[in-house]
Scaffold this active site. Structure first.
Site, short mmCIF file in Angstrom:
data_model
loop_
_atom_site.label_atom_id
_atom_site.label_comp_id
_atom_site.label_asym_id
_atom_site.label_seq_id
_atom_site.Cartn_x
_atom_site.Cartn_y
_atom_site.Cartn_z
N ARG A 134 6.06 4.36 5.58
CA ARG A 134 5.60 4.24 7.11
C ARG A 134 5.88 2.98 7.44
O ARG A 134 6.02 1.93 7.05
CB ARG A 134 4.45 5.12 7.26
CG ARG A 134 3.21 4.18 6.66
CD ARG A 134 1.87 4.99 6.85
NE ARG A 134 0.61 4.45 6.36
CZ ARG A 134 0.01 4.93 5.46
NH1 ARG A 134 -0.03 6.04 5.25
NH2 ARG A 134 -1.10 4.16 4.89
N ASP A 135 5.47 2.82 8.93
CA ASP A 135 5.14 1.55 9.67
C ASP A 135 3.90 0.66 9.16
O ASP A 135 3.22 0.50 9.89
CB ASP A 135 5.40 1.63 11.14
CG ASP A 135 4.36 2.63 11.56
OD1 ASP A 135 3.58 3.17 10.75
OD2 ASP A 135 4.16 2.62 12.92
N GLU A 136 3.95 0.57 7.80
CA GLU A 136 2.93 -0.23 7.21
C GLU A 136 3.79 -1.32 6.02
O GLU A 136 4.17 -2.53 6.29
CB GLU A 136 1.92 0.57 6.54
CG GLU A 136 0.64 -0.27 6.45
CD GLU A 136 -0.69 0.67 6.27
OE1 GLU A 136 -1.82 0.32 5.83
OE2 GLU A 136 -0.57 1.92 6.44
N GLU A 155 -1.90 8.92 -1.33
CA GLU A 155 -3.09 8.12 -0.83
C GLU A 155 -4.27 8.87 -0.75
O GLU A 155 -5.26 8.36 -0.90
CB GLU A 155 -2.55 7.68 0.52
CG GLU A 155 -3.37 6.76 1.33
CD GLU A 155 -3.08 6.42 2.80
OE1 GLU A 155 -3.76 5.55 3.28
OE2 GLU A 155 -2.00 6.95 3.33
N HIS A 199 1.30 5.90 -3.28
CA HIS A 199 0.11 4.89 -2.84
C HIS A 199 -0.76 4.73 -4.16
O HIS A 199 -1.40 5.86 -4.69
CB HIS A 199 -0.78 5.51 -1.87
CG HIS A 199 -1.76 4.82 -0.98
ND1 HIS A 199 -1.00 4.29 0.46
CD2 HIS A 199 -2.69 3.97 -0.98
CE1 HIS A 199 -1.75 3.55 0.96
NE2 HIS A 199 -2.72 3.19 0.05
N ASP A 240 1.00 -1.26 -0.06
CA ASP A 240 -0.04 0.09 -0.07
C ASP A 240 0.75 1.04 0.09
O ASP A 240 0.47 2.43 -0.49
CB ASP A 240 -1.03 -0.02 1.15
CG ASP A 240 -0.16 -0.01 2.49
OD1 ASP A 240 0.91 -0.72 2.71
OD2 ASP A 240 -0.75 0.51 3.54
#
Length: 936
Positions: A490-492, A772, A793, A486
């Site tokens: 970041r922390d994803e 995003e 995104h 996605d």
């Protein structure tokens, strides 16, 4: 020459043919262009020449009468593990020859094309008994409990005497890790991939790679096989709110098997076992989210070459064999695909040193040279944007996204982190040695992603639209690193199924995604069909969310990836074996996973993502948009059931097809009774609701009801002053729905709008990737305050499918592009467009221009293909279903004029008037007309 040239054959969807996981790999080839005097060339037969490496003097020739050239069956005996063969192809065909405008059909000439270049295919380790090595890890803990410190492994060895002659043997290194790794033989790096072996569903599937190591070995002297490994996705923290460590395991492990075979087929094998040694890496930590810490004081330059190495003397132990099956992936590895220079070094508002690479990208920084004093630190912090003169790190959430170098006093050259990656355009440097600003020439950005082959291209006369398309390509590159993610910063960085589902048609046009998406769908099926899932695909694959999320949460549009994405890949490849492989996943989702109400539609009490990130939703409540989420779920349910019924029919599962056709008919009736009034008005009348109903052909066939739908969508778009009012569900289909409803000028007007929310607003703000949120960056230069805000995104870039198929005019009319749909619909202020696709049969192209009312077009159709051509002047009254790729059926109101042409170069002209431009918005009569905000 009356036969086309033939490309080098390829095998399955494998990126190289080395280490393929099939004993009988299917073969494909493409056709080169022919002279303009030859057209409508069709293959009638082919010959495949196979020479096994184990019997180089025995050339096998197989003649097949067939017009197939994509995924044809392996003609010879099966390959054995590690066995190779050389394959080349030639073909015969018929054609038409144009002489002074006249054509003559030439039938059965028997003339063979030239032989294709020879291609090598070699099987990997096909039997479990071939896996002789053991997984090893350090016998004692090295470094802290978490994050785990990277480990270096090493084995010294000599080749047996029978391999003493250079060139008298071949060597293959099969390797993987519980973590990520780099391998070296005699100090030279094996291969050129990064973040190997990539991220798969480690509980079920673990990839290994095959490398040709022949040229790296020395048969006369001692050799060293060395591996450096870090925690990667295996043991590093993953997920929201700080993430979870050790999701798959809590120790770094490696597995390697070096096999050497001589000309007489004698084999010798060296595998990882207890005889290896290990020691700590000078990399103190290396994490996906937080970056890497490198201590130059701990470096031992000779660790992977022959010599005394007191730091690499710790014992190893056998690590338990993981639950996953080892497999050889078709998809290409992650590589550095481009190197970008630093275009500018400047100071932030507070005096920080900032590097600008001019492009939001995914990869790592390379520093050409730096001398850091002993014990001092240089910190590199990565981010996508600047905010009010400072590095914009808030969207990173809890990801540090920083690399640290601890100096030894010696000069480091060509330094780069090894086992992490970042999403960034800007890098802040703290602690740079020396006076003043560093020179831009000292820095480069290494762009990294899965090394897919680029095959689709688009450009038009509007430069803002061209920049949008470039941004979409860059967002795909950044988010296709091992799996479709996605966001990359970041922390994803997770494989969200809904994002991938809506973007799949665009992705599969732009790049050859058969390897990466095919592998990811296997992961999806493995996790979906696991015990306790209830047949529900997780919303992210592999599942790696926090404790507040369940993996078996049924979600329309997201879980529908199980049905819709295999259909997309089949449409682009004609690979029915892929459909068969994913069939259980599709069937179980629709028959067991969907949370249904008693009538068969979705349970209205089941929470849904719906039209996620509708621009009207509050920043902290992205699901709270205009469109009823249960409506979105039911629209997808009818659509997915129809698609699955069609797949059943194409696979010859006729009873199952009849069952799901009947179910789809019943669901459609229920949907229409619930959501469509007798006059054609729609409950939840929004841009997304109407677009989904039109795109998925959910309206009743009555002309008056469809007119009502078109009028309602017309009114909504004009009332919104052509701004986007759709989120993840509606955005991929809004322009296609407008075109299908006969309102292509409104689609162009939305495309070309520059006020926020719109596709081109980010372009006005200098974006180089897709955002995003429609307003990830506000007009005042502040970052959207939403909890999750990314500047890379791809989901909202799904509009590129419409750019390719409608603005450009190219789409597959039948699976595999054997029959091509050519149907451009010009509009707006775009006066020309060009689209190219390097498909399974060869190069397809369409270029058109509009001068005044004169439309002219040239198309290229590759040999062995036909095209169904509809000129803009031949598009009859709407309401076409967007999902009807052949574009022949036109509701109950006649048929479009379709010209069928064979291979070759074809030209067309006609008179065409696109209609009112620019369309007028609906505004109160007592207010002044709004300014025109159209990108030129």
């Amino acid at each position: 020459m009356h036969s086309p040239t033939i490309s080098r054959p390829v095998f399955e969807h494998h990126h190289s043919g080395l280490g393929i996981g099939s004993s009988r790999p299917r073969i494909s080839w493409q056709f080169g262009a022919l002279p303009e005097t030859i057209y409508d060339w069709r293959q009638t037969s082919y010959e495949v020449e196979v020479t096994f490496s184990s019997a180089p003097d025995n050339v096998l020739l197989f003649h097949v009468t067939s017009d197939r050239s994509v995924l044809v069956p392996w003609p010879s005996r099966p390959l054995t593990s590690g066995e190779g063969a050389f394959v080349r192809v030639r073909v015969t065909g018929t054609y038409k020859l144009s002489i002074n405008g006249d054509s003559t059909t030439v039938v059965g000439t028997g003339e063979f094309s030239p032989w294709s270049p020879s291609a090598m295919v070699e099987a990997g380790l096909l039997q479990s008994s071939d896996l002789q090595a053991r997984f090893i890890t350090s016998a004692d803990n090295i470094g802290p409990r978490g994050p785990l410190r990277p480990i270096r492994f090493r084995k010294d060895f000599s080749l047996p005497p029978q391999f003493g002659g250079q060139g008298s043997y071949r060597a293959r290194l099969y390797i993987t890790a519980l973590g990520v790794y780099e391998a070296f033989i005699n100090g030279q790096r094996v291969g050129d991939e990064y973040m190997a072996p990539g991220w798969t569903s480690y509980k079920h599937r673990l990839a290994y790679r095959a490398h040709d190591a022949t040229h790296l070995l020395d048969p006369r002297r001692p050799n060293v096989l060395a591996i450096e490994a870090a925690e990667g996705w295996w043991a590093g923290r993953l997920g929201f709110n700080g993430g979870q460590r050790f999701r798959y395991g809590d120790r770094i492990g490696v597995w390697a098997q070096l096999e050497i075979t001589d000309n007489s087929s004698q084999r010798w094998c060296l595998g990882t076992d207890e005889s290896w040694v290990c020691g700590p890496s000078p990399i103190l930590t290396s994490e996906i989210y937080d970056g890497e810490v490198y201590d130059a004081r701990e470096e031992d330059k000779g660790w992977n070459t022959i010599g005394e190495l007191p730091r690499l003397n710790a014992p190893v132990k056998i690590h338990p064999w993981p639950s996953a099956n080892l497999f050889s992936p078709d998809m290409a590895p992650v590589r550095v695909t481009e190197v970008l220079p630093c275009i500018k070094v400047f100071q932030s508002a507070s005096g920080k040193v900032i590097l600008d690479f001019g492009q939001n990208l995914v990869g790592v920084l390379r520093v050409k040279s730096m001398t850091v004093m002993h014990g001092e630190e240089v910190v590199f912090t990565h981010a996508e944007v600047m905010e009010h003169g400072e590095l914009g790190t808030r969207p990173l959430k809890l990801a540090k996204a920083r690399d640290i170098v601890i100096g030894s006093g010696k000069t480091l050259t060509s330094w780069t982190p090894k086992f992490t990656f970042h999403g960034f355009r800007y890098v802040q440097i703290d602690g740079w040695p020396g006076q003043g600003l560093p020179a831009p020439e000292e820095f480069e950005a290494l762009v990294m992603h899965t090394d897919m082959a680029r095959r689709g291209f688009f450009e038009c006369s509007n430069q803002s639209v061209n920049q949008l398309h470039r941004n979409i390509v860059w967002s795909m590159r950044g988010n296709f690193l091992s799996l479709p993610t996605d966001c990359p910063q970041r922390d994803e960085r997770l494989g969200w199924t809904g994002d991938a589902q809506v973007f799949a048609p665009t992705a599969t046009f732009l790049y050859d995604t058969m390897g990466i998406l095919g592998s990811w769908l296997e992961d999806l099926a493995a996790e979906q069909l696991a015990e306790g899932q209830g047949g529900i695909p997780p919303v992210v694959v592999p599942f790696a969310l926090g404790p507040n999320f369940r993996s078996n949460m049924p979600q329309a549009a997201w879980a529908d990836a199980a049905v819709l994405m295999p259909d997309v890949l089949h449409r682009y490849s004609d690979d029915e074996a892929l459909l068969e492989r994913q069939f259980e996943s599709m069937q179980v989702w629709l028959e067991q996973g969907v949370a249904r109400a008693p009538d068969g539609l979705w349970d209205p009490n089941q929470w849904q993502f719906g039209d996620w990130l509708d621009p009207s939703a509050p920043p902290e409540d992205p699901v709270n948009g205009r469109t009823d989420p249960v409506y979105v779920a039911n629209a997808y349910l009818v659509h997915s059931t129809n698609v699955f019924a069609r797949i059943c029919r194409s696979l010859g599962k006729h009873k199952l097809a009849e069952h799901h056709e009947a179910r789809a008919t019943k669901l459609l009736e229920l949907f229409q009774n619930r959501y469509v009034t007798p006059d054609g008005n729609l409950m939840s009348s929004t841009q997304t609701a109407l677009a989904l109903a039109i795109a998925f052909d959910l309206y009743p066939r009555q002309h008056s009801q469809r007119q009502t739908a078109a009028a309602a969508l017309d009114r909504l778009v004009r009332t919104a002053r052509f701004n986007i009012a759709t989120g993840f569900a509606g955005t991929p289909v809004i322009t296609a729905a407008l075109t299908a409803a006969g309102m292509s000028q409104l689609a162009y007007r939305m495309l070309l709008e520059t006020r926020c929310p719109s596709w081109l607003y980010p372009i006005t703000m200098g974006a180089t990737t897709v955002w995003e949120r429609w307003d990830s960056m506000r007009a005042d230069g502040s970052i959207n305050p939403g909890h999750m805000t990314s500047f890379n995104h791809y989901a909202l870039g799904a509009v590129a499918d419409w750019l390719h198929s409608t603005v450009g005019g190219l789409a597959p009319a039948e699976p595999g592009w054997r029959v091509i749909r050519v149907r451009p619909v010009p509009g707006g202020n775009i006066t020309s467009a060009s689209v190219r696709f390097h498909g399974p049969y060869g190069a397809v192209a369409c270029r058109w221009e509009l001068e005044g009312n004169v439309f002219s077009m040239k198309i290229t159709v590759p040999p062995n293909c036909t095209a169904l051509v509809t000129l803009p002047c031949d598009i009859s009254s709407p309401f076409l279903a967007v999902t009807d790729n052949s574009a022949i059926t036109n509701g109950n109101h006649g048929r479009e004029r379709i010209r069928e042409v064979g291979s070759g170069l074809h030209s067309f002209t006609c008179e065409f008037d696109a209609g009112e431009w620019p369309p007028k918005p609906f505004t109160p009569p007592f207010l002044p007309a709004p300014p025109v905000t159209i990108a030129e």
